[in-house]
Design a protein around this motif. Structure first.
Motif, PDB file in Angstrom:
ATOM      1  N   ALA A 169       0.847  -1.379  -0.037  1.00 16.51           N
ATOM      2  CA  ALA A 169       0.121  -0.075   0.029  1.00 16.51           C
ATOM      3  C   ALA A 169       0.890   1.343   0.037  1.00 16.51           C
ATOM      4  O   ALA A 169       1.949   1.245   0.735  1.00 16.51           O
ATOM      5  N   ARG A 170       0.502   2.257  -0.617  1.00 11.28           N
ATOM      6  CA  ARG A 170       1.204   3.636  -0.767  1.00 11.28           C
ATOM      7  C   ARG A 170       0.085   4.681  -0.469  1.00 11.28           C
ATOM      8  O   ARG A 170      -0.752   4.746  -1.387  1.00 11.28           O
ATOM      9  N   LEU A 171       0.251   5.434   0.488  1.00  9.13           N
ATOM     10  CA  LEU A 171      -0.415   6.405   0.759  1.00  9.13           C
ATOM     11  C   LEU A 171       0.398   7.749   0.573  1.00  9.13           C
ATOM     12  O   LEU A 171       1.257   8.028   0.941  1.00  9.13           O
ATOM     13  N   PHE A 172      -0.386   8.675  -0.232  1.00  5.63           N
ATOM     14  CA  PHE A 172       0.300   9.908  -0.748  1.00  5.63           C
ATOM     15  C   PHE A 172       0.309  10.995   0.019  1.00  5.63           C
ATOM     16  O   PHE A 172      -0.745  11.372   0.611  1.00  5.63           O
ATOM     17  N   CYS A 173       1.441  11.792   0.001  1.00  5.43           N
ATOM     18  CA  CYS A 173       1.444  13.026   0.730  1.00  5.43           C
ATOM     19  C   CYS A 173       2.392  13.832   0.155  1.00  5.43           C
ATOM     20  O   CYS A 173       3.665  13.424  -0.138  1.00  5.43           O
ATOM     21  N   SER A 174       1.906  15.096  -0.529  1.00  6.65           N
ATOM     22  CA  SER A 174       2.957  15.917  -1.152  1.00  6.65           C
ATOM     23  C   SER A 174       2.822  17.335  -0.720  1.00  6.65           C
ATOM     24  O   SER A 174       1.610  17.852  -0.400  1.00  6.65           O
ATOM     25  N   VAL A 175       3.945  17.917  -0.174  1.00  5.47           N
ATOM     26  CA  VAL A 175       3.846  19.038   0.462  1.00  5.47           C
ATOM     27  C   VAL A 175       4.865  20.105  -0.330  1.00  5.47           C
ATOM     28  O   VAL A 175       6.165  19.801  -0.516  1.00  5.47           O
TER      29      VAL A 175
END
Length: 286
Positions: free
Chosen positions: A53-59
């Protein structure tokens, strides 16, 4: 003027130019401070048991701040930066520099991992939070070697998604290939944003289908299923839609001792250039 005098003059000029720049930038009311901001990512990810599983977070504009992942409602962190803070070897953070992503990776995902996760960034006197829902299917989709999906796994927002499904050895020549997204049967869109082109072999039971989704958005990401109409042949592919970060530019109420990205508007740059030109001409001709 000897060499030493020229060196002193150049050094003095550089110092004066530096202070002119500092004065102009500090005095300009149009200098903007770029605060950290979450870029759009899928708010829900669906995986089957045993997948990674890959949960994305881009900042954007993260600076020296740290990204923290935790699973709600627990206050304890799963990861801080690139460090894992739980005794679970399946969990780690994937850092993608170009996309400004700090993605949470869970290997061999299972039903216990399902739930709401939070990506968090601490800034002055408040925290930025973004929630992502992870859903885990207990029973993986049964895949057959006689049916395959090909195409891109990652697609940029605004571009077109192309997925190809090829099936052979269908039990009945009257069977057709269907596309399903998030449990909903996909059909041709009257606005022509979604198109499906199917072909059938004249000499065998093989079929192929091309799914095109034009100008995709984040909502178009997820699990795409290709199946025969009798559900005897089923396969799936996960598609992620990536979006470029849009900088949320805010005026600075005060200058804080933090790592921040600072930008000048075009008229600020023009003012600096004009003042520098006048100052250099004054030094050279007096």
């Amino acid at each position: 003027m000897d060499g030493e005098g020229v060196s002193r003059s150049t050094s003095g000029l550089a110092g004066q130019v530096f202070w002119v720049l500092i004065t102009v930038v500090a005095a300009s009311p149009d200098v903007r401070i770029l605060e950290p901001e979450f870029n759009p990512v899928p708010s829900k990810m669906i995986y089957t048991r045993g997948d990674t599983a890959r949960l994305f977070c881009s900042v954007s504009n993260l600076g020296e701040r740290t990204v923290v992942w935790r699973k709600l409602p627990s206050p304890n962190p799963l990861t801080i930066g690139l460090d894992t803070w739980v005794e679970d070897e399946r969990i780690h953070v994937e850092y993608v520099h170009k996309a400004e992503q700090w993605n949470l990776i869970i290997d061999q995902v299972n039903a216990a991992d399902q739930g709401d996760y939070e990506c968090q960034v601490s800034i002055t006197q408040r925290k930025l939070r973004q929630n992502i829902r992870l859903e885990v299917m207990d029973f993986p989709v049964k895949r057959h070697p006689e049916i395959l999906i090909s195409g891109v796994q990652f697609v940029a927002s605004g571009s077109d998604l192309h997925l190809y499904c090829n099936a052979s050895l269908l039990s009945d020549r009257h069977q057709i290939l269907q596309w399903v997204k998030d449990g909903n049967l996909l059909e041709r869109d009257p606005r022509r944003r979604v198109s499906i082109q199917s072909q059938r072999s004249r000499t065998s039971s093989a079929q192929s289908s091309l799914l095109v989704v034009r100008e995709v958005t984040v909502d178009d990401g997820g699990e795409y299923v290709c199946r025969s109409s009798d559900h005897t042949h089923v396969t799936s592919a996960h598609v992620t839609v990536l979006t470029a970060g849009s900088n949320n530019v805010k005026r600075a109420g005060s200058m804080m001792l933090e790592s921040r990205a600072v930008g000048c508007l075009p008229k600020d740059i023009t003012t600096v250039v004009v003042l520098l030109t006048m100052f250099i001409c004054h030094v050279l001709f007096t």
